[in-house]
Design a protein around this motif. Sequence first.
Motif, short mmCIF file in Angstrom:
data_model
loop_
_atom_site.label_atom_id
_atom_site.label_comp_id
_atom_site.label_asym_id
_atom_site.label_seq_id
_atom_site.Cartn_x
_atom_site.Cartn_y
_atom_site.Cartn_z
N HIS A 1 7.04 25.07 3.27
CA HIS A 1 7.65 25.09 4.67
C HIS A 1 6.41 24.96 5.61
N ILE A 2 5.38 24.08 5.38
CA ILE A 2 4.40 23.82 6.36
C ILE A 2 4.79 22.57 7.06
N PRO A 3 5.20 22.43 8.24
CA PRO A 3 5.74 21.27 9.01
C PRO A 3 4.70 20.35 8.93
N ILE A 4 5.14 18.98 8.96
CA ILE A 4 4.44 17.86 9.13
C ILE A 4 5.08 16.92 9.99
N ILE A 5 4.26 16.17 10.70
CA ILE A 5 4.73 15.06 11.83
C ILE A 5 5.25 14.05 11.08
N GLY A 6 4.50 13.66 9.94
CA GLY A 6 4.90 12.35 9.46
C GLY A 6 3.94 11.93 8.28
N PRO B 1 -5.75 7.58 12.63
CA PRO B 1 -5.83 6.51 13.42
C PRO B 1 -5.53 6.53 14.90
N ALA B 2 -5.78 5.96 15.95
CA ALA B 2 -5.25 6.12 17.27
C ALA B 2 -3.81 5.60 17.51
N ARG B 3 -3.46 4.67 16.72
CA ARG B 3 -2.03 4.23 16.72
C ARG B 3 -0.99 5.07 16.44
N ASN C 1 0.16 10.25 18.24
CA ASN C 1 1.35 10.67 19.13
C ASN C 1 1.62 11.74 18.65
N ARG C 2 1.59 13.08 19.40
CA ARG C 2 2.21 14.28 18.86
C ARG C 2 1.18 15.00 17.77
N SER C 3 0.41 14.20 17.33
CA SER C 3 -0.52 14.92 16.32
C SER C 3 -1.74 15.62 16.79
N CYS C 4 -2.45 16.45 16.22
CA CYS C 4 -3.80 16.98 16.31
C CYS C 4 -4.99 16.23 16.30
N GLY C 5 -4.70 14.95 15.84
CA GLY C 5 -5.75 14.08 15.95
C GLY C 5 -6.60 13.91 14.49
N MET D 1 0.87 -1.26 0.04
CA MET D 1 -0.10 -0.07 -0.04
C MET D 1 0.95 1.18 0.15
N ASP D 2 0.69 2.23 -0.83
CA ASP D 2 1.32 3.27 -0.90
C ASP D 2 0.74 4.24 0.21
N LYS D 3 1.83 5.13 0.57
CA LYS D 3 1.38 6.26 1.61
C LYS D 3 0.31 7.22 1.16
N ASN D 4 -0.44 7.41 2.04
CA ASN D 4 -1.59 8.27 1.90
C ASN D 4 -2.13 9.40 2.75
N LEU D 5 -1.39 9.17 3.86
CA LEU D 5 -1.69 10.09 5.03
C LEU D 5 -0.69 11.03 5.38
N ILE D 6 -1.11 12.19 5.73
CA ILE D 6 -0.07 13.31 6.05
C ILE D 6 -0.53 13.99 7.16
N MET D 7 0.24 13.78 8.34
CA MET D 7 -0.22 14.15 9.55
C MET D 7 0.41 15.61 10.25
N PHE D 8 -0.34 16.51 11.03
CA PHE D 8 0.28 17.75 11.29
C PHE D 8 -0.08 17.66 12.79
N SER D 9 0.66 18.59 13.51
CA SER D 9 0.82 19.06 14.95
C SER D 9 -0.50 19.69 15.12
N SER D 10 -0.96 20.65 14.29
CA SER D 10 -2.07 21.30 14.71
C SER D 10 -3.19 21.48 13.63
N MET D 11 -4.40 21.91 13.76
CA MET D 11 -5.40 21.90 12.68
C MET D 11 -4.97 23.17 11.61
N THR D 12 -4.57 24.20 12.53
CA THR D 12 -4.10 25.26 11.55
C THR D 12 -3.34 24.79 10.55
N LEU D 13 -2.13 23.95 11.01
CA LEU D 13 -1.33 23.72 9.70
C LEU D 13 -1.96 22.77 8.69
N LEU D 14 -2.82 21.74 9.30
CA LEU D 14 -3.70 21.11 8.20
C LEU D 14 -4.53 21.84 7.40
#
Length: 75
Positions: A63-68, A34-36, A39-43, A1-14
């Motif tokens: 330059h929009i920071p991402i968590i992963g 997903p709950a797993r 960690n460190r994301s805005c949810g 499966m290819d990557k399809n999810l980009i995680m952020f630390s805040s809703m503003t950045l998202l």
Amino acid sequence: MDKNLIMFSSMTLLMKAKELLRRNNIMSKTVRTPARLRNRSCGYSLQVNRDFDEAFNLIKDNHIPIIGVSAVDYN
């Protein structure tokens, strides 16, 4: 499966990233991280099914920071 999810630390950045992608005609969807992976994301994350690499590079180049990134099946 290819990557399809980009995680952020805040809703503003998202929301900044989502708008940037929209202006560049790349479809994305705000989804609950997903709950797993919360960690460190805005949810919430951006799900990008097509043009993932282009979307990722566009976000980084603006330059929009991402968590992963991750591959998640949302069926």
